[in-house]
Motif scaffolding. Structure first.
Motif, PDB file in Angstrom:
ATOM      1  N   MET A  60      18.123  -1.318  54.639  1.00  0.00           N
ATOM      2  CA  MET A  60      17.606  -2.426  55.436  1.00  0.00           C
ATOM      3  C   MET A  60      17.899  -3.756  54.757  1.00  0.00           C
ATOM      4  O   MET A  60      17.877  -3.865  53.531  1.00  0.00           O
ATOM      5  N   PHE A  61      18.196  -4.776  55.560  1.00  0.00           N
ATOM      6  CA  PHE A  61      18.329  -6.131  55.041  1.00  0.00           C
ATOM      7  C   PHE A  61      17.887  -7.120  56.112  1.00  0.00           C
ATOM      8  O   PHE A  61      17.759  -6.766  57.299  1.00  0.00           O
ATOM      9  N   ILE A  97      25.511  -5.866  50.420  1.00  0.00           N
ATOM     10  CA  ILE A  97      25.155  -7.014  49.589  1.00  0.00           C
ATOM     11  C   ILE A  97      25.609  -8.295  50.272  1.00  0.00           C
ATOM     12  O   ILE A  97      26.635  -8.328  50.945  1.00  0.00           O
ATOM     13  N   LYS A  98      24.826  -9.341  50.078  1.00  0.00           N
ATOM     14  CA  LYS A  98      25.197 -10.684  50.543  1.00  0.00           C
ATOM     15  C   LYS A  98      25.439 -11.549  49.313  1.00  0.00           C
ATOM     16  O   LYS A  98      24.629 -11.556  48.379  1.00  0.00           O
ATOM     17  N   LYS A 140      28.967 -14.493  52.962  1.00  0.00           N
ATOM     18  CA  LYS A 140      29.739 -13.256  53.047  1.00  0.00           C
ATOM     19  C   LYS A 140      28.854 -12.033  52.794  1.00  0.00           C
ATOM     20  O   LYS A 140      28.002 -12.049  51.906  1.00  0.00           O
ATOM     21  N   TYR A 141      29.106 -10.996  53.579  1.00  0.00           N
ATOM     22  CA  TYR A 141      28.426  -9.718  53.410  1.00  0.00           C
ATOM     23  C   TYR A 141      29.468  -8.643  53.115  1.00  0.00           C
ATOM     24  O   TYR A 141      30.583  -8.671  53.643  1.00  0.00           O
ATOM     25  N   PHE A 142      29.078  -7.684  52.274  1.00  0.00           N
ATOM     26  CA  PHE A 142      29.965  -6.575  51.952  1.00  0.00           C
ATOM     27  C   PHE A 142      29.217  -5.263  52.123  1.00  0.00           C
ATOM     28  O   PHE A 142      28.032  -5.161  51.805  1.00  0.00           O
ATOM     29  N   ILE A 143      29.920  -4.254  52.629  1.00  0.00           N
ATOM     30  CA  ILE A 143      29.362  -2.912  52.756  1.00  0.00           C
ATOM     31  C   ILE A 143      30.026  -2.030  51.711  1.00  0.00           C
ATOM     32  O   ILE A 143      31.250  -2.007  51.578  1.00  0.00           O
ATOM     33  N   MET A 182      31.995  -7.204  55.639  1.00  0.00           N
ATOM     34  CA  MET A 182      31.306  -6.881  56.880  1.00  0.00           C
ATOM     35  C   MET A 182      31.077  -8.173  57.664  1.00  0.00           C
ATOM     36  O   MET A 182      30.591  -9.154  57.106  1.00  0.00           O
ATOM     37  N   TYR A 183      31.411  -8.139  58.950  1.00  0.00           N
ATOM     38  CA  TYR A 183      31.357  -9.349  59.760  1.00  0.00           C
ATOM     39  C   TYR A 183      30.361  -9.197  60.914  1.00  0.00           C
ATOM     40  O   TYR A 183      30.054  -8.087  61.344  1.00  0.00           O
ATOM     41  N   PHE A 184      29.884 -10.344  61.409  1.00  0.00           N
ATOM     42  CA  PHE A 184      28.959 -10.392  62.538  1.00  0.00           C
ATOM     43  C   PHE A 184      29.572 -11.212  63.672  1.00  0.00           C
ATOM     44  O   PHE A 184      30.348 -12.143  63.430  1.00  0.00           O
ATOM     45  N   ASP A 185      29.194 -10.892  64.909  1.00  0.00           N
ATOM     46  CA  ASP A 185      29.660 -11.710  66.021  1.00  0.00           C
ATOM     47  C   ASP A 185      28.673 -12.851  66.275  1.00  0.00           C
ATOM     48  O   ASP A 185      27.674 -13.007  65.563  1.00  0.00           O
TER      49      ASP A 185
END
Length: 327
Positions: free
Chosen positions: A213-214, A271-272, A278-281, A303-306
């Motif tokens: 969770m984040f 992690i952010k 930037k976020y990474f999975i 990892m990207y968001f729309d």
């Protein structure tokens, strides 16, 4: 003549090595460490990246946990046996899926042990502590924190989460059930909810294991693994809610196999970067050259968001990510 041949040979060798390491201008950084590992928890402590994975082997050989640290996200240093069953008397095998958090200048490592199959076996979720992120970690309680099957959830795959109000939660569960519980400030037990229950089930559709969770933009992103960990259908899905309690309605998969690269992509963490958006999975997968269930490797992708805040499907790669030093 020999000198000229030597120069040509060395130049060709170095060029070949460079080609092997570079693809489309990006280094081939996946997998990020050598060896078979799984269930990686990635965190940032004091501008340093850390990864705490499961040592991927037969259950009887899973008697320790290694950790890895990096200053730049691409070059990793191995810290051997940060936790060993020798320092946890009740743990005998199957040390799984570590989750770590810093609290009051100490580091608390939550882990699963013994792969218990019923309430009558010794094992479950434990806690170890250390003054340093590289350990050594020692048993904090002298017994498991969770050693029973509540709401049908096997006590494994623990994740420690801190909400926006400073409350710490334990989110965990295998066997297709997921529980959440409020941790005491000293991590010695749990605080009952208002209705006096301790473990509340928050299982979303198709959940199997590996909860994470984040928080992003005041929304709670809940992620989990689906499918079988030994099979090609292993994958990661997610939901979004206004509270860590949910309700969590499944949105869809965002990480799964690519049969040209690897299969069984799952059991992840996120992690952010503190100095950017930037976020990474970080996740594990099984190379297509491997058939053994325990042949799993740790990889990382951005990892990207729309525009609506939904997570875009992650493309698994051999390139991984470029280096990033936290400022």
């Amino acid at each position: 003549m020999k000198k000229i041949f030597y120069v040509i040979f060395v130049t060709a060798f170095l060029n070949a090595a460079a080609q092997d390491k570079v693809s489309n201008g990006t280094k081939n950084n996946n997998p990020i460490v050598k060896g078979w590992y799984a269930d990686p928890e990635a965190v940032i402590f004091d501008k340093m990246y850390w990864i705490y994975p499961t040592f991927s082997a037969r259950y009887e050989k899973q008697v320790y946990l290694d950790a890895f640290s990096s200053k730049d996200l691409t070059n990793w240093v191995k810290h051997e046996k940060v936790l060993d069953t020798a320092s946890v008397k009740w743990a005998k095998k199957a040390l799984w899926a570590p989750s770590i958090i810093k609290h009051n200048d100490r580091y608390f490592l939550f882990f699963g042990a013994n792969d218990i199959q019923s309430d009558y076996e010794i094992g479950g979720i434990g806690v170890a502590s250390s003054a340093k992120p590289e350990g050594p970690f020692v048993d904090y309680l002298g017994k498991p924190l969770v050693d029973k099957f509540y709401n049908g959830a096997q006590p494994i795959d623990q994740f420690v989460f801190k909400d926006q109000h400073g409350q710490y939660y334990l989110i965990y569960g295998g066997w297709k059930h997921c529980n959440i519980a409020k941790l005491k400030p000293d991590f010695t037990g749990f605080i009952p909810f208002d209705d006096q229950t301790v473990f509340k089930e928050i299982t979303p559709q198709h959940y199997v294991e590996g909860p994470f969770m984040f928080i992003r933009n005041n929304k709670y992103y809940f992620m989990w693994s689906e499918g079988g960990w030994t099979g090609p259908d292993y994958s990661v899905a997610y939901a979004i809610a206004d509270s860590p309690m949910g309700p969590f309605k499944r949105i869809g998969k965002i990480l799964e196999q690519n049969t040209k690269i690897a299969v069984g992509a799952g059991h992840h963490s996120v992690i952010k970067l503190p100095d950017s958006n930037k976020y990474f999975i970080v996740y594990h997968r099984r190379p297509i050259t491997e058939n053994h269930a325990d042949s799993r490797e740790i990889c990382i992708e951005e990892m990207y968001f729309d525009e609506n805040g939904y997570i875009k499907p992650v493309t698994i790669t051999k390139e991984g990510v470029n280096e990033h030093i936290i400022k």
